[in-house]
Design a protein around this motif. Structure first.
Motif, short mmCIF file in Angstrom:
data_model
loop_
_atom_site.label_atom_id
_atom_site.label_comp_id
_atom_site.label_asym_id
_atom_site.label_seq_id
_atom_site.Cartn_x
_atom_site.Cartn_y
_atom_site.Cartn_z
N PRO A 270 45.41 44.63 44.97
CA PRO A 270 45.39 44.30 43.81
C PRO A 270 45.10 42.98 43.41
O PRO A 270 44.49 42.53 42.35
CB PRO A 270 46.72 44.69 43.28
N GLU A 271 45.37 41.97 44.46
CA GLU A 271 45.00 40.73 43.97
C GLU A 271 43.48 40.19 44.44
O GLU A 271 42.95 39.39 43.72
CB GLU A 271 46.07 39.55 44.79
N THR B 232 39.47 42.77 41.99
CA THR B 232 39.92 42.71 40.58
C THR B 232 38.42 43.14 39.84
O THR B 232 38.53 43.08 38.70
CB THR B 232 40.34 41.26 40.23
#
Length: 548
Positions: free
Chosen positions: A379-380, A383
């Motif tokens: 998730p980081e 994106t």
């Protein structure tokens, strides 16, 4: 009197006889001492008869034909019998490739399988030459002519490559495993399994983007896979036969024969051109009562078609389509696709319902579910909604270098084209070869660390120097080779980079260049012969209008 006659006879002297010039010259030459023994000149050789020259030409052609045919037969038989391969080596690392498209197939063609135990997982057991898909949709080419079995590539490798026809459902980066399932009609007792990997090449491509417009999936035909082209061909011929049914009103005939192509990119433009060729070259002969009612409309939301081409080629395409009576509707958006019509938003923001018999959707790509699920596990780092974010060496950001991503599933600064994916696959093959050498040296270095012998110390120093060089990975650089598109009427356009500029050309000669370029791009001689034979067949006998 008698004396005068004798005197007259004595005064009249006889004339000397005149010899021919050649005879005199021959006598004069014969008097020379040097040429007394010279033979007479030889007579000119007789001219060969027409029949003899015909036999010589025929014999030469026959000899060349047999030599060419023998060479082709030898190559074909050699390809059909690839021979034995090395088995998988437990000491080698496992490389899993997901997909069989442009990126994955280019990687397989260039990869040295000696370095890895390679496993290919794809829902299709073949490679599809997508640029020629519009030709299949109208019957110019046979579907089998643009297919290349994946095993044809893998069986010609030095080490055995495992090919699995299945769809990847999940990737676990932490455990380094891939889960896939058999989605075919016939399944065995085991239809889903999980395998480990050391390196993963994620090349699953993309699926059709519908922008959540109502009715697109239910009523439109796509132009992404082989079955899409076959479906479009069936529906197009179905529209023709339905329009020819007795008792149809003129308005219904015009509706059935109105073909709407959505998407002004190369696929949509080439499909419109192929439909026009089908109309002019075949339908006017076999459906003369319907040919005048066939109408083709190309819908594009942007201000122009082919936005990646130069302005003059865009204008040339538009003028060619205007001559061919193909309607180009730019700045027009599709709001809904219905069973017998399409709802359009025109440039003035007004809404119009356009009756049609067939809608072909060739507008945009979107990510597959397995791609979105993989990105959600980072998730980081992941994106970008357009696709997987990769570094300059095509490594998935956040995967610690164990996952590579190429093709349409990635979000890069390059256009999602076959040319980009093909170059990415070839580059990744070279990169993986370098990584294999580095991994092998690291294993050897660990073995030498346990030894204190002077020879081991010297070898360790050499390995460390080589590792320093191998750790420097050269980044991927895309080299644009130009853009090609077929626009119908035996014309094509080409935007080619020449030195520091571009060469924009269009016309019949460009069409011949377009065909030769695609023939050379095909991966095997088998495909080149099949495609060339199909083109010749259509030129001689036309397209088949029978419907299955």
């Amino acid at each position: 009197m008698q004396a005068s006659r004798l005197l007259g006879r004595s005064l009249v002297k006889p004339r000397p006889s005149v010899l021919p010039r050649s005879h005199l010259s021959g006598r004069w030459l014969a008097t020379g001492p040097e040429s007394a023994s010279a033979p007479p000149p030889p007579p000119p050789p007789p001219k060969p008869s027409i029949w003899k020259r015909f036999l010589q030409v025929t014999g030469g052609i026959t000899l060349v034909t047999f030599a060419t045919g023998g060479a082709l037969y030898y190559i074909a038989q050699k390809d059909r019998q690839p021979g034995p391969q090395l088995p998988h080596d437990p000491s080698k690392k496992t490389l899993v490739i997901l997909g069989s498209g442009w990126g994955a197939t280019s990687l397989l063609n260039s990869l040295d399988t000696i370095d890895y135990n390679v496993i290919v997982v794809s829902p299709k057991n073949y490679f599809l030459f997508t640029p020629l898909l519009p030709s299949v949709a109208v019957g110019t080419l046979s579907p089998r002519s643009i297919l290349q079995p994946t095993r044809y590539v893998t069986r010609h490798k030095k080490r055995q490559v495992t090919v699995i026809e299945a769809s990847a459902t999940d990737v676990d980066p932490a455990a380094k495993t891939v889960t896939f399932a058999d989605t075919s009609e016939i399944q065995g007792l085991v239809s889903s399994t999980t395998i480990p990997y050391d390196y993963l090449v994620f090349a699953v491509g993309a699926e059709v983007q519908t922008f959540n417009i109502p009715g697109v999936r239910e009523h439109a035909c796509f132009m992404k896979e082989l079955e899409d082209a076959e479906k479009m061909q069936r529906r197009f011929l179905d529209c023709l036969e339905s329009a020819a049914f007795p008792g149809q009103t003129l308005d219904e005939v015009k509706r059935l024969l109105h073909m709407v192509v959505v998407g002004g990119g190369p696929t949509g433009v080439e499909l419109s051109g192929e439909l026009h060729d089908f109309l002019e070259q075949d339908l006017r002969s076999w459906y003369p009562e319907l040919a005048e009612h066939v109408r083709i409309s190309l819908v594009e939301a942007l201000p122009s078609v082919l936005p990646s081409f130069s302005k003059q080629l865009i204008e040339y395409t538009e003028s060619t389509f205007k001559e061919a009576k193909i309607d180009i509707l730019t700045k027009t958006m599709v709001k809904e696709v219905r069973d017998k019509s399409v709802i359009l938003q025109l440039p003035d923001k007004s809404i119009a319902e356009v009756p049609c018999g067939l809608v072909v959707w060739a507008a945009g790509n979107t990510l597959r579910k397995v791609t979105r699920d993989l990105m959600a596990k980072f998730p980081e780092a992941q994106t970008n909604r357009r696709g997987i974010t990769v570094d300059e060496c095509l490594r998935m950001v956040g995967s610690n270098g164990s996952i590579f991503a190429i093709g349409d599933c990635t979000a890069t600064s390059y256009a999602p084209t076959a040319q980009v994916a093909s170059q990415q696959g070839a580059y990744l093959a070279r990169l993986l070869s370098q990584i294999a050498k580095k991994d092998e040296l690291e294993v050897r270095l660990k073995e030498l660390q346990a030894s204190s012998a002077p020879e081991a110390q010297e070898e360790r120093e050499q390995i460390e120097k080589r590792l320093t060089k191998l750790e420097k990975l050269r980044p991927f650089k895309y080299s644009h080779q130009g853009s090609l598109a077929y626009i119908g009427s035996d014309r094509a356009i080409a935007d080619l980079p020449i030195f520091n500029g571009n060469l924009a050309t269009g016309g019949v000669l460009t069409f011949l260049f377009w065909r030769s370029a695609y023939l050379s791009t095909l991966f095997s001689m088998r495909n080149r012969i099949l495609v060339g034979t199909d083109w010749l067949y259509v030129k001689l006998f036309g397209r088949d209008v029978s419907r299955e």
